[in-house]
Scaffold this motif. Structure first.
Motif, PDB file in Angstrom:
ATOM      1  N   LEU A 109       0.096  10.567  36.321  1.00 14.03           N
ATOM      2  CA  LEU A 109       0.116  11.704  35.485  1.00 14.03           C
ATOM      3  C   LEU A 109       1.228  12.878  35.643  1.00 14.03           C
ATOM      4  CD1 LEU A 109      -3.924  12.356  35.079  1.00 14.03           C
ATOM      5  CD2 LEU A 109      -2.189  11.653  33.144  1.00 14.03           C
ATOM      6  N   THR A 139       3.250  14.630  33.254  1.00 18.24           N
ATOM      7  CA  THR A 139       2.508  15.418  32.301  1.00 18.24           C
ATOM      8  C   THR A 139       1.876  16.528  33.198  1.00 18.24           C
ATOM      9  OG1 THR A 139       1.731  13.368  31.399  1.00 18.24           O
ATOM     10  CG2 THR A 139       0.492  15.539  30.875  1.00 18.24           C
ATOM     11  N   ARG A 188      -2.211  18.095  38.993  1.00 17.37           N
ATOM     12  CA  ARG A 188      -3.110  16.932  39.386  1.00 17.37           C
ATOM     13  C   ARG A 188      -4.301  16.743  40.020  1.00 17.37           C
ATOM     14  NH1 ARG A 188       1.101  13.114  41.372  1.00 17.37           N
ATOM     15  NH2 ARG A 188       2.511  14.567  41.293  1.00 17.37           N
ATOM     16  N   GLU A 228      -3.634   7.501  32.862  1.00 20.49           N
ATOM     17  CA  GLU A 228      -2.391   7.669  32.148  1.00 20.49           C
ATOM     18  C   GLU A 228      -2.519   8.986  31.123  1.00 20.49           C
ATOM     19  OE1 GLU A 228      -1.306   3.966  30.479  1.00 20.49           O
ATOM     20  OE2 GLU A 228      -1.162   2.832  32.436  1.00 20.49           O
ATOM     21  N   PRO A 229      -1.372   9.457  30.777  1.00 25.74           N
ATOM     22  CA  PRO A 229      -1.422  10.626  29.759  1.00 25.74           C
ATOM     23  C   PRO A 229      -2.232  10.160  28.602  1.00 25.74           C
ATOM     24  CG  PRO A 229       1.131  10.175  30.423  1.00 25.74           C
ATOM     25  CD  PRO A 229      -0.063   9.154  31.078  1.00 25.74           C
ATOM     26  N   PHE A 276      -4.022  21.723  26.339  1.00 25.40           N
ATOM     27  CA  PHE A 276      -4.049  20.114  26.048  1.00 25.40           C
ATOM     28  C   PHE A 276      -4.840  20.351  24.702  1.00 25.40           C
ATOM     29  CE2 PHE A 276      -2.499  19.463  30.226  1.00 25.40           C
ATOM     30  CZ  PHE A 276      -1.371  18.646  29.923  1.00 25.40           C
ATOM     31  N   THR A 319      -1.113  16.617  22.842  1.00 28.56           N
ATOM     32  CA  THR A 319       0.109  17.576  23.163  1.00 28.56           C
ATOM     33  C   THR A 319      -0.331  18.791  24.176  1.00 28.56           C
ATOM     34  OG1 THR A 319      -0.373  18.697  21.114  1.00 28.56           O
ATOM     35  CG2 THR A 319       1.369  17.124  20.854  1.00 28.56           C
ATOM     36  N   ARG A 320       0.668  19.680  24.488  1.00 29.45           N
ATOM     37  CA  ARG A 320       0.296  20.711  25.419  1.00 29.45           C
ATOM     38  C   ARG A 320       0.629  21.968  24.788  1.00 29.45           C
ATOM     39  NH1 ARG A 320       0.702  21.071  31.850  1.00 29.45           N
ATOM     40  NH2 ARG A 320      -0.521  22.712  32.076  1.00 29.45           N
TER      41      ARG A 320
END
Lengths: 208, 208
Positions: A16, A19, A25, A169-170, A193, A205-206
């Motif tokens: 991540l 992202t 994280r 993962e994203p 998010f 999306t963010r």
């Protein structure tokens, strides 16, 4: 049941990295772990975090900086040496885990009960066989089936999307946003998010 | 229960185009559909294929070349007009479906029962509410929850890895190889596919 929850605290969730920032994280990994602990303890089971460094958690923490497989197997051996009849191992990044999903795992009969993870992984295990050991390297679900077979243990598997979804993962963030019920989902929402739709397909999306 | 199984016969599985030839994609899609039909009919339910063109299948076939959502909704309306109490819709690419997984779907109470798919999809539905309609565009699981809410229908969800796994992308073939129990897995094995491990991670490879 005693349930080990392995948690990597240094460089968590590296996939991540594009992202989330390193501190994000870490916070998100802690939120997921809190959800897993709550799902387990909500049904009177006893989670125990097995962390690579000291960490605050709503459960007892054992620090073991060895690789995942080594640390888990040492803890399994200790538990059975100490008189346990059954031990669970539930990954700390199962952000969709609910008490109901965890109950299905714990209540399934079998010497060894496996919850497959997406991509050949093994996201949760219950072993009632003192000789069963894990190996999280490679196609672990296949290796765990063989390892159980080799010691004459019956294997059963739990069919759970919630337990199969580890968050690496994203794209996995969409699962947390759509199906999560706890702190990890809340963390993502607070961080901006959302699941949006572009060209008929869902994506994460963010907001700025 | 009457169960619709929508099957796209023209250009199936385009996201596998780099991995399988057009004729292979067609054969593999048919093998997956056969597994789904067998899982449904194995428990005395009545599958009916809803195909975009005429196709051979081990179940009655209705041809409707309209887009997925339109065709499914027309079939739902027809079924309830014809006196059905409940109708299922199960995607044809759920290659991990088993009779047990399908049973959990059909036996779950609720006006609308949803089996989420990975990536915001909806892989299976049971509706006992005559007004419920599908919309497979976008983040369909979210839209289906809202659509049920809007007509005052109770929604329940089935937590199944087998039903959550639709096979669209090359990585999904690993799931079929590791967890499939029917013709789709056999087809992949015969075509030379296997799960191998490189650098500690599982991947799908094809023998020459």
């Amino acid at each position: 049941m005693d349930v080990l929850v392995p948690l990597a605290t240094d460089e968590p969730k590296t996939r991540l990295a594009g992202t989330l920032s390193p501190s994000e994280r870490s916070a998100f990994a802690r939120a997921m772990c809190a959800d897993v602990l709550e799902a387990i303890s909500g049904r009177d089971h006893d989670p125990q975090v097995l962390a690579t460094t000291a960490v605050d958690a709503d459960a007892p923490v054992t620090v073991d900086d060895r690789p995942l497989t080594t640390a888990v197997n040492a803890a399994l051996a200790d538990a059975f040496d100490g008189g346990a009849d059954a031990v669970g191992v539930v990954m700390a990044d199962l952000a969709l885990a609910t008490p109901a999903a965890v109950d299905r795992l714990f209540e399934t009969d079998g010497d060894v009960v496996l919850a497959p993870g997406r991509g050949a992984g093994t996201n949760a295990v219950v072993t009632r066989h003192p000789e069963f050991r894990t190996d999280y390297h490679g196609a672990s679900i296949r290796d765990h089936r063989e390892a159980a077979h080799d010691i004459g243990a019956d294997v059963t598997e739990v069919d759970s999307f919630r337990l199969a979804t580890d968050v690496d993962e994203p794209a996995d963030l969409a699962e947390v946003l759509l199906h999560g019920e706890g702190r990890a989902r809340e963390w993502l929402v607070d961080a901006g998010f959302a699941v949006t739709v572009a060209d008929g397909r869902a994506e994460v999306t963010r907001a700025n």
